[in-house]
Design an enzyme around this catalytic site. Structure first.
Site, PDB file in Angstrom:
ATOM      1  N   GLN A  46      10.112 -26.806 115.641  1.00  0.00           N
ATOM      2  CA  GLN A  46       9.651 -26.800 114.254  1.00  0.00           C
ATOM      3  C   GLN A  46      10.745 -26.269 113.330  1.00  0.00           C
ATOM      4  OE1 GLN A  46       4.884 -26.164 114.687  1.00  0.00           O
ATOM      5  NE2 GLN A  46       6.087 -24.308 114.571  1.00  0.00           N
ATOM      6  N   SER A  59      11.602 -25.192 122.452  1.00  0.00           N
ATOM      7  CA  SER A  59      10.166 -24.960 122.256  1.00  0.00           C
ATOM      8  C   SER A  59       9.413 -26.290 122.230  1.00  0.00           C
ATOM      9  CB  SER A  59       9.947 -24.144 120.977  1.00  0.00           C
ATOM     10  OG  SER A  59       8.598 -23.770 120.825  1.00  0.00           O
ATOM     11  N   LEU A  60       8.843 -26.671 121.087  1.00  0.00           N
ATOM     12  CA  LEU A  60       8.169 -27.964 120.960  1.00  0.00           C
ATOM     13  C   LEU A  60       9.063 -29.096 121.462  1.00  0.00           C
ATOM     14  CD1 LEU A  60       6.144 -30.068 119.703  1.00  0.00           C
ATOM     15  CD2 LEU A  60       7.545 -29.877 117.634  1.00  0.00           C
ATOM     16  N   ARG A 104      -1.836 -28.143 120.628  1.00  0.00           N
ATOM     17  CA  ARG A 104      -1.001 -26.949 120.867  1.00  0.00           C
ATOM     18  C   ARG A 104      -0.798 -26.175 119.563  1.00  0.00           C
ATOM     19  NH1 ARG A 104       4.855 -26.128 120.760  1.00  0.00           N
ATOM     20  NH2 ARG A 104       5.546 -24.642 122.359  1.00  0.00           N
ATOM     21  N   GLN A 110       5.575 -21.519 128.897  1.00  0.00           N
ATOM     22  CA  GLN A 110       6.495 -21.549 127.747  1.00  0.00           C
ATOM     23  C   GLN A 110       5.828 -21.048 126.474  1.00  0.00           C
ATOM     24  OE1 GLN A 110       6.697 -24.127 124.800  1.00  0.00           O
ATOM     25  NE2 GLN A 110       8.517 -25.287 125.408  1.00  0.00           N
TER      26      GLN A 110
END
Length: 313
Positions: free
Chosen positions: A10, A91-92, A116, A251
């Site tokens: 993000q 991450s994402l 999520r 994670q």
């Protein structure tokens, strides 16, 4: 030349992102249409027209960024771009990498990361958690301050994003984050400032989100990726689907060790990194960590075309 495909998390989203790809690379818009059908709203129109506040909502940002990364990777492949030897995401971005590598269907992936985002937002009441960036201080000193504040206050405070040497993000209860900032500066940090985020990602406060995500992930098919994907938790490629699933869940409340991940690129023989997303965050970080490699942001049509020429010769 071994190439790794990088997929951002993000933060790189912006109104008008990837607009210049629509005419020259139709697969980009087609990918957004595919994602939109799964989500039930027009993701491309939202990306082009905003408003920016809506793009910044976590449950929208996550499917938006995943779709953008997959769209650019498809465009790269169709244009004859060099095949990736590895993939990695921040991450994402790990979900984007797995989707681009065929481990998940796009329709499943955008629905999964939308959930999520909702689960992560719901895990901590608004105003309870916070994140802060600490610049110019060694990791071990930051970790020591976090441990001290957590012990003294009884609140959660952890180092969560190891982005580059001298650039680390902490997360936890807002009281602990705020208490730590003057201590970080006393320890020698050049800057220590809170970040405009809606939840304290990748710390222990996200465990309720991980439990809910586990149920959602169990409902979709996950296959062995066609290209090795370096996972955030282990910092290495995994080929066991059970392990891939387990690490996606872990994670959620574990630190993203991006510095160490990029440091391992040389061992893997990686000499070039291309960032499949509408910004250049990961390219910039990787350039600071792996100084001798080639780093290529692909977020505009001009950059994308130039990178195709450079990589393909």
């Amino acid at each position: 030349m071994a190439l790794i495909a990088l997929f951002p998390g993000q933060g790189s989203q912006a109104v008008g992102m990837l607009a210049d790809f629509e005419a020259e690379f139709p697969v980009v818009k087609d990918t957004f249409t595919e994602a939109s059908d799964a989500l039930g709203y027009d993701l491309w129109v939202l990306a082009q027209e905003g408003p920016a506040e809506q793009l910044s909502l976590t449950e929208i940002t996550q499917p938006l960024m995943l779709t953008a990364g997959v769209a650019l990777y498809r465009a790269w492949s169709q244009a004859g771009g060099q095949s990736s030897s590895y993939m990695a995401g921040h991450s994402l971005g790990e979900y984007t990498a797995l989707t681009a590598a065929g481990s998940m269907r796009l329709a499943d992936a955008v629905q999964l990361v939308q959930a999520r985002g909702q689960f992560m937002q719901d895990a901590v009441p608004q105003g309870t958690g916070a994140m802060a960036a600490v610049i110019g201080l060694d990791d071990d000193k930051i970790e020591a301050v976090c441990a001290r504040v957590a012990t003294d206050t009884g609140y959660v405070l952890e180092a969560v994003n190891y982005n580059a040497p001298g650039q680390l993000v902490i997360a936890g209860h807002v009281e602990a984050v705020e208490a730590s900032l003057p201590l970080m500066k006393q320890a020698g940090a050049k800057r220590a400032l809170t970040l405009p985020v809606s939840a304290p990602f990748h710390c222990a406060l996200m465990k309720p989100a991980a439990e809910r995500l586990h149920e959602k992930l169990d409902m979709i098919e996950v296959q062995i990726p066609s290209v090795p994907v370096i996972q955030n938790v282990s910092m290495k490629p995994e080929s066991d689907v059970v392990v891939i699933r387990e690490q996606l869940i872990k994670q959620t409340f574990s630190p993203v060790r991006w510095t160490q991940t990029v440091q391992n690129f040389e061992t893997l023989g990686i000499q070039a990194a291309a960032e499949f997303g509408p910004g250049a965050v990961l390219s910039g970080l990787a350039k600071r960590i792996q100084t001798g490699a080639q780093h290529l942001p692909l977020g505009t049509c001009e950059l994308f075309t130039r990178a195709l020429q450079e990589i393909n010769g």
